[in-house]
Design an enzyme around this catalytic site. Sequence first.
Site, PDB file in Angstrom:
ATOM      1  N   TYR A 137       0.577  -1.114  -0.157  1.00 19.24           N
ATOM      2  CA  TYR A 137       0.064  -0.102   0.261  1.00 19.24           C
ATOM      3  C   TYR A 137       0.844   1.394  -0.022  1.00 19.24           C
ATOM      4  O   TYR A 137       1.912   0.875   0.302  1.00 19.24           O
ATOM      5  CB  TYR A 137      -1.002   0.283   1.474  1.00 19.24           C
ATOM      6  CG  TYR A 137       0.156  -0.301   2.391  1.00 19.24           C
ATOM      7  CD1 TYR A 137       0.241  -0.933   3.591  1.00 19.24           C
ATOM      8  CD2 TYR A 137       0.090   1.306   3.107  1.00 19.24           C
ATOM      9  CE1 TYR A 137       1.182  -0.856   4.042  1.00 19.24           C
ATOM     10  CE2 TYR A 137       0.827   1.900   4.435  1.00 19.24           C
ATOM     11  CZ  TYR A 137       0.822  -0.048   5.034  1.00 19.24           C
ATOM     12  OH  TYR A 137       1.677   0.437   5.726  1.00 19.24           O
ATOM     13  N   CYS A 138       0.553   2.520  -0.215  1.00 14.12           N
ATOM     14  CA  CYS A 138       1.060   3.680  -0.348  1.00 14.12           C
ATOM     15  C   CYS A 138      -0.087   4.834  -0.299  1.00 14.12           C
ATOM     16  O   CYS A 138      -1.095   4.421   0.026  1.00 14.12           O
ATOM     17  CB  CYS A 138       1.812   4.370  -1.602  1.00 14.12           C
ATOM     18  SG  CYS A 138       0.573   4.463  -2.886  1.00 14.12           S
ATOM     19  N   THR A 139       0.119   5.771  -0.573  1.00 14.37           N
ATOM     20  CA  THR A 139      -1.235   7.410  -0.014  1.00 14.37           C
ATOM     21  C   THR A 139      -2.300   7.213  -0.577  1.00 14.37           C
ATOM     22  O   THR A 139      -3.077   7.065  -0.322  1.00 14.37           O
ATOM     23  CB  THR A 139      -0.365   8.248   0.213  1.00 14.37           C
ATOM     24  OG1 THR A 139       0.939   8.450   0.634  1.00 14.37           O
ATOM     25  CG2 THR A 139      -1.102   9.282   0.643  1.00 14.37           C
ATOM     26  N   ILE A 145      -4.285   4.172   0.919  1.00 16.10           N
ATOM     27  CA  ILE A 145      -4.601   4.364   2.708  1.00 16.10           C
ATOM     28  C   ILE A 145      -6.119   5.539   2.851  1.00 16.10           C
ATOM     29  O   ILE A 145      -6.554   5.038   3.435  1.00 16.10           O
ATOM     30  CB  ILE A 145      -3.600   5.365   4.128  1.00 16.10           C
ATOM     31  CG1 ILE A 145      -1.890   4.053   2.981  1.00 16.10           C
ATOM     32  CG2 ILE A 145      -3.926   5.472   4.313  1.00 16.10           C
ATOM     33  CD1 ILE A 145      -1.247   5.169   3.890  1.00 16.10           C
TER      34      ILE A 145
END
Length: 320
Positions: free
Chosen positions: A176-178, A205
């Site tokens: 995952y990332c932003t 996220i």
Amino acid sequence: MIYEVILYYNFSPIEDPKEFCKTHKTFMQNLQVKGRVYIGEEGINGTLAGTAQQMKEYKEYLWSLPGFEDTEFKTDECDEIPFAKLICKVRKEIVAIYEDGLNPKYGGNYLSPREWREVFDKEDDFVVIDVRNNYESRVGHFEDAIKPDVENFYDFPGWLNEAEKEIPKDKKVLMYCTGGIRCEKFSVLMKKKGWDDVNQLHGGILTYGKEEGGKYFKGKCFVFDDRLVVPVNKESLEPVSYCEITGKPADSYINCANMECNKLFVCSEEGAHIMEGCCCEECKESEFRRPFDPDDAFRPFRKWYNYFDDSFKERDLQKQ
Ligand SMILES: [Zn+2]
């Protein structure tokens, strides 16, 4: 006044990025929005802020361009525009990993926020990788995630070379990332290197927080604008990080006021006052220290250092 902040990307080929950028910038200037947009042959990556009406007009404009009809936007609300100006630039990569031939078409499997939560709910044989920089994962991350100690996205290929021995190739991988864009490239790299069950959190996220209430996420989400961090999990708002000066729980960031240092570090308001915006005693004594202004100290993106523009730091130093 309530404003909107939007975050988006689309890997849709652009034949003439220079020309596209010029037209795009003019449209945004006329619309009077602020933020940061990168345009390249591989597509567009941006974050903008303005009134709901301005954001609506921008979205409609982008959707009207051939190849960008399906662009997805993440929208947040805020009570101040978290950008000082509008930046629109051509970049070789719209998110720089400095690896050629990583086509998001060959990336990992998308997990919707719900599917992501269900894996956490029901399964236990998987690894989670936080595909963000160390200062981002420090203030918030998914439970038990691997948090690579790197300062830039382009350090990830090197990190993966090291981590290769530790993550079995048949392991289920979640990443995952932003907002999802970094996973689009990193998942391709992992697949290329032989991992097979590679999954990425669709919408990142930010979307997960909105749609699933942020369960299993601890702390806050770092964002690259004046807000610095935004809440994700409504149930747990406690900081997971500590003020580097006082040692007390904190999740606000400042840049060290010594321009030669300029370190971005977790610092509470109390800590910032004690050390006058510096990270240590030595920096506090430096001749390159800028005056401490508590209002600006907590807006490092506005005033002192733009992480996306490395030359900014040099210019700042030259002015001294
Ligand atoms: Zn310092």
